[in-house]
Motif scaffolding. Structure first.
Motif: not given
Length: 369
Positions: A129-134, A194-195, A199-205
């Motif tokens: 998910a974090e890579r897809a969001a990037d 979440w998106l 800004a600047g990235g972040g883990a899924v919580r």
């Protein structure tokens, strides 16, 4: 002596590539919020004593040698040779490797080469998910990319692994509060929030996204590992999710339930699609390993229990997890054979199941050639 085949370690992480000093080595011996208290050492723990028992002979030293002597030998051999000797000397034939752990760690292929074993990849869905969001510019693109990433990962990985590390409490809370799959509108709303705040990235919580990831993994057709115990709390928190996934063809594995290992074994007994971890706590319980193992074997059918060493960072923890498990399994089953409760043939048959056979069946390792 009860014989076992080469073990299948169903959950581990890579090892550090660098040379380690005393303080750095000690810091990796057990999870802790900081260094040992002044005037004490983490070698004075069950884990530390287990390392001193099992690891020195693999490096050409006597068991229980002083930590300073052990670390001097480690430096003499170098990090790569130390890892090779420890990984090859503990009787493991295959490792399932969590490739999402932070730090400069060896990957699955490098661990296989160093250990002379098979190695298979475990994937953390939150990292997908974090890579897809990037790279995704919209919610729709994010969800489409995530679905594609899950599908692609399922084609190559032997399992998804949820709840490892700092994210464990969030996973447990999300699946406990609402075990059913979230609806499409819920998922789109959660993804948008979440998106927008990432800004600047972040883990899924976000709990809705975590539930969506868990159910995406369930739908993928490969097993789903659920980390329990520790900060994640008691395995019984996941009862609702286990009940909701029953009958869907899913294969779920509860990892790391200690000190609630009886609960994890009980859930494996209660649900046909649930299995439980036997081994990860045994390295950290040291001299008490046989008692902990026996408690698991008292509760669940033997076909539902599997070994994992839980090794991380230090190759010593890989070695200790496997060697402590072998010794404890031999002591427990050998004792039941000796007192006439079991036959020798049954003891070796069950040992083969829990050491390797169950994992090869649940993760379909033999189909991967």
């Amino acid at each position: 002596m009860i014989e076992t085949p080469p073990l299948v370690d169903q959950y581990c992480q890579g090892v550090l590539r660098t040379e380690l000093g005393l303080a750095t080595f000690e810091a990796q011996l057990l999870p802790s919020a900081g260094p040992p208290a002044a005037g004490t050492t983490f070698f004075d723990t069950q884990t530390g004593f287990a390392v001193r028992r099992w690891c020195p002979p693999l490096l050409g030293l006597e068991p229980h040698c002083a930590p300073a002597r052990y670390l001097a030998r480690r430096r003499e051999l170098g990090a790569a040779e130390t890892a090779r000797r420890l990984l090859r000397g503990c009787g493991v034939g295959a490792r399932l490797v969590d490739t999402g752990a932070p730090g400069d760690l060896t990957g699955a292929k490098q661990l296989a080469l160093a250990g002379g074993t098979e190695a298979f990849e475990l994937v953390r869905p939150e990292l997908l998910a974090e890579r897809a969001a990037d790279t995704a510019g919209t919610v729709a693109a994010f969800l489409a990319d995530l679905a594609g990433a899950v599908h692609q990962a399922a084609a190559g990985a032997v399992a998804f692994s949820c709840g490892a590390g700092e994210g464990g409490p969030a996973w447990a809370a999300a699946l406990e509060a609402a075990p059913e799959p979230p609806g499409p509108g819920e998922v789109r709303g959660a993804a948008g929030r979440w998106l927008a705040g990432r800004a600047g990235g972040g883990a899924v919580r976000d709990p809705v996204l975590l539930r969506h990831l868990a159910w995406s993994a369930v739908s993928s057709g490969v097993p789903l590992q659920l980390h329990t115990g520790g900060e994640s709390g008691e395995p019984e928190r996941l009862t609702g999710f286990l009940r909701a996934t029953e009958g869907l063809g899913a294969r779920l594995v509860l990892l790391g339930g200690y000190p609630h290992h009886r609960q994890a074994a009980g859930l494996a007994a209660a649900f046909p699609h649930v299995h439980a971890d036997l081994g990860a706590a045994l390295g950290s319980t040291g001299a008490r390993a046989a008692a902990v193992l026996a408690e698991c074997l008292e509760t669940a059918p033997f076909g539902k229990l599997m070994f994992s060493g839980g090794g991380r960072q230090l190759p010593e923890l890989h070695a200790v997890g496997a060697l402590a498990f072998r010794e404890a399994l031999g002591r427990v089953l050998g004792g039941w054979v000796a007192d006439g409760s079991w036959t020798w043939r049954d003891g070796e048959r069950v040992a083969a199941m829990v050491a390797a056979g169950n994992a090869r069946r649940v993760y379909r390792l033999d189909e991967r050639g």
